[in-house]
Design a protein around this motif. Sequence first.
Motif, mmCIF file in Angstrom:
data_model
loop_
_atom_site.group_PDB
_atom_site.id
_atom_site.type_symbol
_atom_site.label_atom_id
_atom_site.label_comp_id
_atom_site.label_asym_id
_atom_site.label_seq_id
_atom_site.Cartn_x
_atom_site.Cartn_y
_atom_site.Cartn_z
ATOM 1 N N HIS A 69 41.150 40.796 49.411
ATOM 2 C CA HIS A 69 41.767 39.655 48.740
ATOM 3 C C HIS A 69 40.717 38.775 48.069
ATOM 4 C CE1 HIS A 69 45.384 40.833 50.997
ATOM 5 N NE2 HIS A 69 46.025 40.231 50.003
ATOM 6 N N ALA A 70 39.525 38.666 48.663
ATOM 7 C CA ALA A 70 38.460 37.863 48.051
ATOM 8 C C ALA A 70 37.993 38.490 46.735
ATOM 9 C CB ALA A 70 37.284 37.707 49.016
ATOM 10 N N ILE A 71 37.824 39.802 46.714
ATOM 11 C CA ILE A 71 37.426 40.480 45.476
ATOM 12 C C ILE A 71 38.533 40.356 44.441
ATOM 13 C CG2 ILE A 71 36.837 42.712 44.448
ATOM 14 C CD1 ILE A 71 35.568 43.430 47.223
ATOM 15 N N TYR A 72 39.764 40.569 44.861
ATOM 16 C CA TYR A 72 40.910 40.440 43.957
ATOM 17 C C TYR A 72 40.971 39.032 43.363
ATOM 18 C CZ TYR A 72 45.782 40.563 42.390
ATOM 19 O OH TYR A 72 46.921 40.485 41.640
ATOM 20 N N TYR A 73 40.796 38.026 44.212
ATOM 21 C CA TYR A 73 40.793 36.632 43.766
ATOM 22 C C TYR A 73 39.683 36.392 42.743
ATOM 23 C CZ TYR A 73 40.452 31.530 43.979
ATOM 24 O OH TYR A 73 40.397 30.195 43.660
ATOM 25 N N ALA A 74 38.483 36.899 43.024
ATOM 26 C CA ALA A 74 37.347 36.714 42.107
ATOM 27 C C ALA A 74 37.641 37.318 40.735
ATOM 28 C CB ALA A 74 36.083 37.324 42.705
ATOM 29 N N ILE A 75 38.291 38.462 40.732
ATOM 30 C CA ILE A 75 38.654 39.108 39.464
ATOM 31 C C ILE A 75 39.750 38.303 38.765
ATOM 32 C CG2 ILE A 75 39.702 41.169 38.431
ATOM 33 C CD1 ILE A 75 38.291 42.766 40.761
ATOM 34 N N GLN A 76 40.794 37.937 39.501
ATOM 35 C CA GLN A 76 41.924 37.193 38.924
ATOM 36 C C GLN A 76 41.501 35.840 38.355
ATOM 37 O OE1 GLN A 76 43.960 39.766 38.593
ATOM 38 N NE2 GLN A 76 45.678 38.443 39.028
ATOM 39 N N GLN A 77 40.575 35.185 39.018
ATOM 40 C CA GLN A 77 40.148 33.848 38.582
ATOM 41 C C GLN A 77 39.013 33.880 37.558
ATOM 42 O OE1 GLN A 77 41.823 31.008 39.448
ATOM 43 N NE2 GLN A 77 43.230 32.499 40.338
ATOM 44 N N GLY A 78 38.553 35.064 37.187
ATOM 45 C CA GLY A 78 37.532 35.194 36.161
ATOM 46 C C GLY A 78 36.100 34.962 36.641
ATOM 47 N N TYR A 79 35.886 34.934 37.931
ATOM 48 C CA TYR A 79 34.521 34.810 38.443
ATOM 49 C C TYR A 79 33.709 36.050 38.098
ATOM 50 C CZ TYR A 79 35.695 30.753 41.324
ATOM 51 O OH TYR A 79 36.083 29.507 41.763
ATOM 52 N N VAL A 80 34.391 37.200 38.118
ATOM 53 C CA VAL A 80 33.768 38.489 37.824
ATOM 54 C C VAL A 80 34.755 39.335 37.035
ATOM 55 C CG1 VAL A 80 32.315 38.475 39.910
ATOM 56 C CG2 VAL A 80 34.586 39.533 39.984
#
Length: 145
Positions: free
Chosen positions: A23-34
């Motif tokens: 979920h942390a990786i998914y969140y980072a992708i969804q929020q544009g961090y990565v």
Amino acid sequence: MNAPTMKTELMDAIKYDEPFRAHAIYYAIQQGYVQIDDPYNGLPADMDYDAIKKMQHANILQMCTVKIFTIPFGQGMHAIYLANCENDARAKHFTLYRQHAQRIQNASRRMDVSLYCEETGTHEVIRETKRRAAEFPWYVGVVGW
């Protein structure tokens, strides 16, 4: 060998039932961090980890739906089942033992416990047993817990 990407790390986290990491990786992708194809170099420290915990609690990625249920036989012995819900484990128990389960416990926190298999003469982590299961509910066996 290629360096891991965010996508491969996300897929591994899902494959190995690591819901917070996934979920942390998914969140980072969804929020544009990565970006999904970026090399994996860890996750940004400034993400909203409370929001990630909420995503995990809501099970956005539909992970860990199969749980471990135990039904006691007495004297410390328990029948172990992998199932989606209590009722499935109860039904499987009745089919195998012709006994109604008086008590049932969710023991999913023990997914990484290693059990000894008499048939193969080896130890196996319950998570690996889950991967091998052909269908659910799945009877794992009887153990002393």
